[in-house]
Design a protein around this motif. Structure first.
Motif, PDB file in Angstrom:
ATOM      1  N   PHE A 164      -1.479 -10.277  -4.182  1.00 50.81           N
ATOM      2  CA  PHE A 164      -2.387 -11.282  -3.642  1.00 50.81           C
ATOM      3  C   PHE A 164      -3.840 -10.810  -3.681  1.00 50.81           C
ATOM      4  CE2 PHE A 164       1.532 -13.020  -1.789  1.00 50.81           C
ATOM      5  CZ  PHE A 164       1.396 -14.333  -2.206  1.00 50.81           C
ATOM      6  N   GLY A 165      -4.047  -9.513  -3.575  1.00 49.53           N
ATOM      7  CA  GLY A 165      -5.399  -9.013  -3.754  1.00 49.53           C
ATOM      8  C   GLY A 165      -5.898  -9.268  -5.163  1.00 49.53           C
ATOM      9  N   ASN A 166      -5.051  -9.017  -6.151  1.00 53.23           N
ATOM     10  CA  ASN A 166      -5.407  -9.290  -7.538  1.00 53.23           C
ATOM     11  C   ASN A 166      -5.491 -10.785  -7.834  1.00 53.23           C
ATOM     12  OD1 ASN A 166      -5.781  -6.744  -8.913  1.00 53.23           O
ATOM     13  ND2 ASN A 166      -3.608  -6.337  -8.558  1.00 53.23           N
ATOM     14  N   MET A 167      -4.697 -11.574  -7.109  1.00 56.47           N
ATOM     15  CA  MET A 167      -4.787 -13.027  -7.276  1.00 56.47           C
ATOM     16  C   MET A 167      -6.179 -13.506  -6.878  1.00 56.47           C
ATOM     17  SD  MET A 167      -3.388 -15.921  -8.071  1.00 56.47           S
ATOM     18  CE  MET A 167      -1.600 -15.658  -8.071  1.00 56.47           C
ATOM     19  N   ASP A 168      -6.639 -13.077  -5.734  1.00 57.31           N
ATOM     20  CA  ASP A 168      -7.981 -13.462  -5.283  1.00 57.31           C
ATOM     21  C   ASP A 168      -9.040 -12.981  -6.262  1.00 57.31           C
ATOM     22  OD1 ASP A 168      -9.994 -14.309  -3.149  1.00 57.31           O
ATOM     23  OD2 ASP A 168     -10.423 -12.161  -3.314  1.00 57.31           O
ATOM     24  N   LEU A 169      -8.904 -11.743  -6.734  1.00 56.81           N
ATOM     25  CA  LEU A 169      -9.890 -11.196  -7.669  1.00 56.81           C
ATOM     26  C   LEU A 169      -9.895 -11.959  -8.982  1.00 56.81           C
ATOM     27  CD1 LEU A 169     -11.977  -9.028  -8.377  1.00 56.81           C
ATOM     28  CD2 LEU A 169     -10.069  -7.557  -9.114  1.00 56.81           C
TER      29      LEU A 169
END
Length: 255
Positions: A164-169
Motif C-alpha cells: 500500500f505504500g508503493n500503491m500510494d507512491l
C-alpha cells in the motif's frame, strides 16, 4: 343356417373395419411424426445459419482489430524507433505498451518528483505520442499511464504495508506525469487525448521476474504508456448488432 352365415359376415365386416381404423390411426401418427421432423429440421437449419452468421461477424471484427492494432504499433514504432535506445525504453507489439525502464531517470528517490531528464523526455515524447494516436481515436478506449514499483519499501518488512505504500507512491507518480503532460501546449488542444488518458498506480502487482523466477527490482520500477482499444466490447456486442443491422466496423521505485 342363414342366421349363422349372417353373423359370420358381420364379424368379418367388423374385423375389416377395425383393421381399417387401425391403419388410419397409424397413418395419422406417421403424418404427425413427419411434420414434427420437418419442423425440427427447419429449426436446426435456422440455428446453423445464425451460428455461421455470428461467426462471420466475429471473424470480421477480429481481423479488423488485428489489422488496426498492427497499424497502431507500426506508426509508434516508426515514430520512436531511434528514440527508444537513448531513452532506455521499449515498445511491446502485443500490448501496444511503450515502457520506460530507467528508474534512476524517472523520479527522485522515494518521491513523486519527476527528474529533469524525464521531464525533457516527456516534453519530447508526449506531443508526438498523442499525434500518432490521433488518427485511431475512434477505436481507442483509453490511453493509460501506468506506474509500477518493486515490492521493496524502505523501513518496513511487512508485505502489506509495502504494497500500500508503493500503491500510494505509484499513484502520485503517474498523476505527476499526467499533470506535467497537461501543461504541454500541444496537449492542451488535444481534447480527444485528454478525454481518454488515465493515470493508474499499480504498486508491485506486476513485478518483473528474472530467468530464475525471482523479482528483478530494478526492472519492476518503470512507467508504461498503454493503448487500450474497444475491440473487445465490439466483439462481445457483434452478435446482437448483426441481428439488427449486420456487421459494424469497428485496447518506479518504492524506496
Amino acid at each position: 343356417m342363414f342366421s349363422w352365415l349372417a353373423r359370420r359376415r358381420r364379424r368379418q365386416g367388423m374385423a375389416a373395419g377395425n383393421e381399417a381404423d387401425q391403419g388410419s390411426h397409424w397413418l395419422a401418427v406417421a403424418d404427425l411424426m413427419a411434420a414434427l421432423m420437418m419442423i425440427f429440421l427447419f429449426l436446426a437449419l435456422l440455428h446453423m445459419v445464425q451460428v455461421e452468421r455470428e461467426s462471420a461477424v466475429h471473424t470480421e471484427v477480429r481481423n479488423e482489430a488485428a489489422a488496426l492494432r498492427a497499424a497502431i504499433y507500426s506508426v509508434l514504432e516508426e515514430e520512436f524507433r531511434e528514440d527508444l535506445p537513448r531513452w532506455n525504453a521499449e515498445l511491446d507489439r502485443d500490448s501496444l505498451t511503450l515502457r520506460f525502464r530507467e528508474p534512476e531517470v524517472l523520479f527522485e528517490r522515494s518521491s513523486a518528483r519527476i527528474r529533469p531528464r524525464f521531464e525533457a523526455i516527456l516534453e519530447d515524447f508526449m506531443p508526438r505520442y498523442a499525434e500518432q494516436l490521433r488518427p485511431f481515436a475512434e477505436v481507442i478506449r483509453e490511453v493509460r499511464i501506468e506506474g509500477h514499483t518493486s515490492s521493496e519499501w524502505a523501513g518496513s518488512d511487512d508485505a502489506l504495508e509495502a504494497y500500500f505504500g508503493n500503491m500510494d507512491l505509484s499513484q502520485r507518480r503517474t498523476r505527476a506525469v499526467l499533470e506535467y503532460a497537461y501543461q504541454l501546449e500541444p496537449l492542451q488542444e488535444a481534447d480527444w487525448f485528454r478525454s481518454r488518458v488515465a493515470a493508474v498506480g499499480l504498486s508491485s502487482s506486476r513485478r518483473v521476474l528474472d530467468e530464475r523466477g525471482e523479482e528483478d527490482r530494478r526492472a519492476s520500477r518503470r512507467v508504461e504508456f498503454s493503448v487500450l482499444t474497444d475491440f473487445e466490447a465490439r466483439l462481445l456486442g457483434a452478435g446482437a448488432a448483426s441481428d439488427e443491422a449486420g456487421p459494424r466496423p469497428l485496447e518506479a521505485r518504492g524506496r
